[in-house]
Design an enzyme around this catalytic site. Structure first.
Site, mmCIF file in Angstrom:
data_model
loop_
_atom_site.group_PDB
_atom_site.id
_atom_site.type_symbol
_atom_site.label_atom_id
_atom_site.label_comp_id
_atom_site.label_asym_id
_atom_site.label_seq_id
_atom_site.Cartn_x
_atom_site.Cartn_y
_atom_site.Cartn_z
ATOM 1 N N CYS A 56 0.811 -1.225 0.000
ATOM 2 C CA CYS A 56 0.000 0.000 0.000
ATOM 3 C C CYS A 56 0.847 1.280 0.000
ATOM 4 C CB CYS A 56 -0.946 0.005 1.192
ATOM 5 S SG CYS A 56 -2.308 -1.148 0.956
ATOM 6 N N HIS A 81 -3.347 7.567 2.711
ATOM 7 C CA HIS A 81 -3.756 6.272 2.157
ATOM 8 C C HIS A 81 -5.126 5.901 2.733
ATOM 9 C CE1 HIS A 81 -3.783 2.234 0.778
ATOM 10 N NE2 HIS A 81 -3.625 1.706 1.976
ATOM 11 N N ASN A 140 -10.270 0.519 -0.290
ATOM 12 C CA ASN A 140 -8.805 0.589 -0.344
ATOM 13 C C ASN A 140 -8.345 0.045 -1.702
ATOM 14 O OD1 ASN A 140 -6.055 0.296 -0.068
ATOM 15 N ND2 ASN A 140 -6.139 -0.749 1.922
#
Ligand code: UT7
Length: 333
Positions: A116, A256, A286
């Site tokens: 990520c 994020h 996500n």
């Protein structure tokens, strides 16, 4: 000679049409809209349904959107970087295929893999090439077809992730706009908590690995949450301190999009009002490598030349960090 900084000069994105809502997920696994919303902030995610299309499709579409918006000649691109946790194939780099497909045939290209944190680390990589003075146009893409590595019978992971792609162009700037500073971290003791166990050199694919569902994302959510919530806030605070930024100096946090509670903890530590926090987790979930460019895409019209942006991310590995960037342009339309 004035110093060269690496500025973002254009943004593009692509999201597949299909919306997987919490209501649909309620029919697939034992969960509720209420649980997902309060624990994560996600309401729906986009899914690339076509089984014949991989991550490169998302990346190409996002890049083409940028090229069109910027009226950019792809032959001028020097380097194409693709951050992805879901490459089309383990070997041949997705970025190479993407570069060719978008007509960037003068560029070299390669993938970045840091889960990520792909896009955040990719910003650092792109900035170094630009700052060197040798490269003038670096295209950084973050794209993931997360639906290709999710077990849609596992309620602990399938509710979180979505598919998408985003792209930014980095160019040299001599007026001080662009990347100012970064603080990147990693810790390999974290890989037990968030991983795809099989399909690599440690555990090659076999009938057994398929049977045991070891090609899907495994996450010990609680442990990852604990690390993410403190570490993302730590690095964001550190980058502010190091650059003498108060909460008043920061116009935007670009975090994020893993969990709304992690984002809130980071912005609270920075002393930022919610109005300064970019958020689209409710619409896309996500998207791993695509979260940061998708935020820039959604908020581009609100950004003003000279705005101070703090990016922050946390991902598998573990990998995490924060980056301070001065926005380089106003959007007129
Ligand atoms: O982007 C890369 C980095 N990743 C992250 O930053 C993710 C970090 N982790 C998280 O965001 C959260 O840990 C999750 C959203 C994954 C899970 O939230 P949580 O508040 O940590 O829940 P939990 O894992 O502690 O589970 C609480 C309960 C459990 O039931 P019991 O054991 O208390 O009876 C789970 O079985 O919630 C249950 N549960 C669910 N219930 C309804 C887990 N998933 C679901 C679900 N629907 N989808």
């Amino acid at each position: 000679m004035s110093t060269i900084t690496a500025a973002i000069t254009a943004v593009g994105a692509y999201l597949p049409e299909y919306r997987l809502t919490n209501e649909i997920l309620e029919t697939m696994v034992e969960t509720t809209d209420e649980w997902i919303t309060t624990r994560t902030g996600v309401k729906e995610r986009r899914i690339l349904k076509d089984p014949e299309k991989g991550t490169s499709y998302l990346a190409i579409k996002a890049a083409q959107d940028l090229i069109k918006k910027k009226d950019l000649d792809p032959l001028e691109i020097d380097l194409v970087l693709v951050g992805t946790a879901t490459p089309d194939m383990p070997v041949a780099s997705t970025a190479v295929y993407v570069a060719t497909e978008i007509g960037a045939t003068n560029a070299f290209a390669y993938d970045i893999q840091a889960a990520c944190s792909n896009f955040l680390y990719g910003m650092s990589t792109a900035a170094r090439y630009i700052e060197s003075g040798k490269y003038k146009k670096v295209l950084l893409i973050g794209a993931d077809k997360m639906s290709s590595i999710l077990d849609y019978t596992d309620r602990t992971t399938c509710i979180i992730f979505g598919d998408g792609g985003g792209a930014v162009l980095f160019e040299p700037n001599t007026e001080g706009y662009g990347v100012q500073d970064e603080y990147l971290r990693s810790d390999g003791s974290g890989r037990q908590f968030l991983k795809i166990e099989a399909g690599g050199s440690l555990m090659p694919a076999s009938e057994e690995t398929v049977r045991d569902k070891k090609h899907y994302v495994f996450q010990d959510g609680k442990s990852v949450f604990k690390f993410a919530v403190s570490n993302m806030a730590d690095v964001a605070e550190k980058i502010m301190e190091r650059n003498g930024l108060t909460h008043e100096d920061v116009q935007w946090l670009v975090p994020h999009q893993a969990n709304k509670r992690i984002i809130d903890a980071t912005s609270n530590r920075m002393g930022l009002d919610a109005s300064k926090v970019m958020m689209n987790i409710q619409r896309y979930g996500n998207t791993t490598s695509a979260t940061l460019p998708l935020l820039l895409y959604d908020y581009e019209k609100q950004l003003k030349k000279g705005d101070n942006l703090v990016f922050a991310a946390f991902g598998g590995g573990f990998t995490w960090g924060a980056l301070y960037l001065k926005w380089a342009y106003d959007t007129n339309d």
